[in-house]
Design an enzyme around this catalytic site. Structure first.
Site, mmCIF file in Angstrom:
data_model
loop_
_atom_site.group_PDB
_atom_site.id
_atom_site.type_symbol
_atom_site.label_atom_id
_atom_site.label_comp_id
_atom_site.label_asym_id
_atom_site.label_seq_id
_atom_site.Cartn_x
_atom_site.Cartn_y
_atom_site.Cartn_z
ATOM 1 C CB SER A 85 -0.849 0.049 1.268
ATOM 2 O OG SER A 85 -1.878 -0.874 1.181
ATOM 3 C CB CYS B 183 -5.345 -0.961 6.555
ATOM 4 S SG CYS B 183 -4.119 -1.679 5.439
ATOM 5 C CE1 TYR C 165 -0.682 -6.743 6.939
ATOM 6 C CE2 TYR C 165 -2.026 -5.442 5.425
ATOM 7 C CZ TYR C 165 -1.111 -5.502 6.459
ATOM 8 O OH TYR C 165 -0.644 -4.339 7.020
#
Ligand code: A2P
Length: 424
Positions: free
Chosen positions: A215, A382, A424
């Site tokens: 990112s 995130c 993730y």
């Protein structure tokens, strides 16, 4: 009459191996476990996929959105797809199925049953049976993102203009801030988007390494405003999720880069995890570790227009083991308190109770609910996959306590592109 014949046509779902960046998003999203991978490719099992489309919006590259009309018995198997370097050429369906020898007296001027079945399938709306936790559309005022401008076959070369550690030198978390410059070549990006890095060398099978996705940590107008550059936040991977020793091919490559080294870059990627652009839009940002990259990008975008009078409120929940393992701790704490409401959740700070971001969301329930009541508020999450459930539970608890119905609000946030996850 043209009697219907027993044909079985499949609209086969395929992933383009030339564009896929192996980010695992589709495999994680698929509600029926139809997507799997080996060291070469991500593939869809034709015997399991029900065409529900849940995996399509979250795919950052669009590589997931490939469909072929096939006679079911000839569908590409998972094993076949594992071996692909590119999608096979589209095959025309046979004019008639093996079982469709003309029936005596049949009107052969009509379409074959195969092509009729194919047309019905092609026109069929996707079955929508799965509701992801986050939105599959961007906020209404997000800027237009460019994706896939540079690909595996035609990457662009960027130059390293900065690489320094942003966690305490004495800590286990070796996280680097890496700045890449694109020189004269265009590389338009938005906060929340990502890029792919092609590490040099080959894998255990002798094939070139696949790209790894990172990112952006910088806003659209560059790490340094007005420069054609961007930054990444990269953690050196030395162990897997279970704590066993593991060498991250790309993270170690990136963390070891020196100034003026060159890097092969593809992308940009991502068309939904984007920030709103309208005046007075508020952001609730929830992250752990390197999940702070998009939050830094958005915060910096706001900081650069701090005097415009257009900024809404910023509220940040940031989780790390200790202060010294929290990337960008120093610069973050220098931001004015009336510009951003910072909440640090430290899980291993000596002498302090273990705190996760979801604990702090509960602690700040009144302020979170106040922001959630404003339709100008977007939420971004995130970092570690594990926090997704915890954050959703916390948001549900604080809204329910304030007398709102979370299931209704959650649906509104999703529909309006105001709740985004990248874990993730
Ligand atoms: P923990 O100390 O329990 O590992 P990391 O440094 O591994 O990237 O993790 C960043 C932060 O996220 C750490 O404080 C870690 O705490 C925390 N964390 C781990 N699991 C979760 C979870 N399920 N929800 C929220 N935070 C988590």
């Amino acid at each position: 009459m043209n009697a219907p014949l027993p044909v079985d046509v499949l609209k086969q779902h395929l992933i383009d191996p030339e564009i896929c960046i192996r980010c695992n998003t589709c495999e994680e999203t698929c509600p029926v476990d139809a997507i799997t991978h080996d060291s070469n490719n991500y593939v869809v099992d034709p015997d399991i996929c029900n065409g529900c489309m849940a995996c399509v919006p979250p795919c950052p590259t669009g590589s997931i959105d490939n469909w072929r009309l096939m006679v079911r018995s000839e569908a590409y198997s998972v094993q076949e797809q594992f071996g692909w370097e590119e999608l096979p050429k589209e095959k025309a369906l046979p004019a008639a199925s093996p079982t469709s020898t003309p029936i005596e007296g049949a009107d052969t001027s009509l379409d074959s049953p195969l092509s009729q079945a194919a047309e019905t399938l092609a026109a069929a709306p996707a079955q929508a049976s799965f509701t992801p936790a986050g939105a599959s559309v961007p906020p209404w005022s997000a800027a237009h993102p460019y994706v896939n401008l540079y690909t595996h076959k035609a990457p662009m070369t960027a130059t390293v203009v900065g690489n320094y550690r942003v966690t305490g030198a004495d800590t286990e978390s070796d996280i680097h801030h890496i700045v890449l410059d694109f020189g004269e070549l265009p590389f338009p990006v938005l906060e929340g988007q990502s890029i792919g890095i092609l590490p040099p060398g080959v894998d255990a099978q002798g094939r070139p390494h696949h790209a790894r996705q990172y990112s952006l940590a910088s806003p659209r107008d560059g790490e340094r405003a007005g420069y054609n550059n961007l930054s990444l936040t990269v953690k050196r991977v030395t162990e897997d999720h279970g704590g066993a020793a593991a060498h991250g091919v790309c993270s170690n490559y990136l963390c070891d880069l020196a100034k003026n080294d060159t890097v092969q870059v593809i992308g940009p990627f991502g068309h939904t995890f984007l920030m709103p652009n309208h005046p007075r839009a508020n952001l609730i940002m929830i992250c752990t570790g390197t999940g702070s990259a998009p939050m830094r990008a958005m915060t910096e975008r706001y900081r650069r227009r701090i005097d415009s009078g257009e900024n809404g409120r910023l509220m940040l929940f940031f989780g790390a083991r200790t202060e010294r393992e929290l990337p960008y701790f120093g610069p973050l704490m220098k931001l004015p308190r009336d510009f951003i409401d910072i909440n640090l959740a430290l899980s291993r700070e000596p002498g302090q109770p273990k705190r996760y971001v979801q604990d702090l969301i509960r602690d700040r329930a009144a302020q979170v609910c106040d922001l959630l009541a404003d339709r100008n508020t977007c939420i971004y999450v995130c970092g570690l996959k594990g926090m997704e459930v915890g954050v959703l539970d916390a948001l549900r608890d604080v809204t329910m306590q304030s007398g709102q119905d979370w299931s209704i609000l959650h649906e509104v946030l999703r529909r309006e592109g105001r709740l985004h996850f990248e874990t993730y």
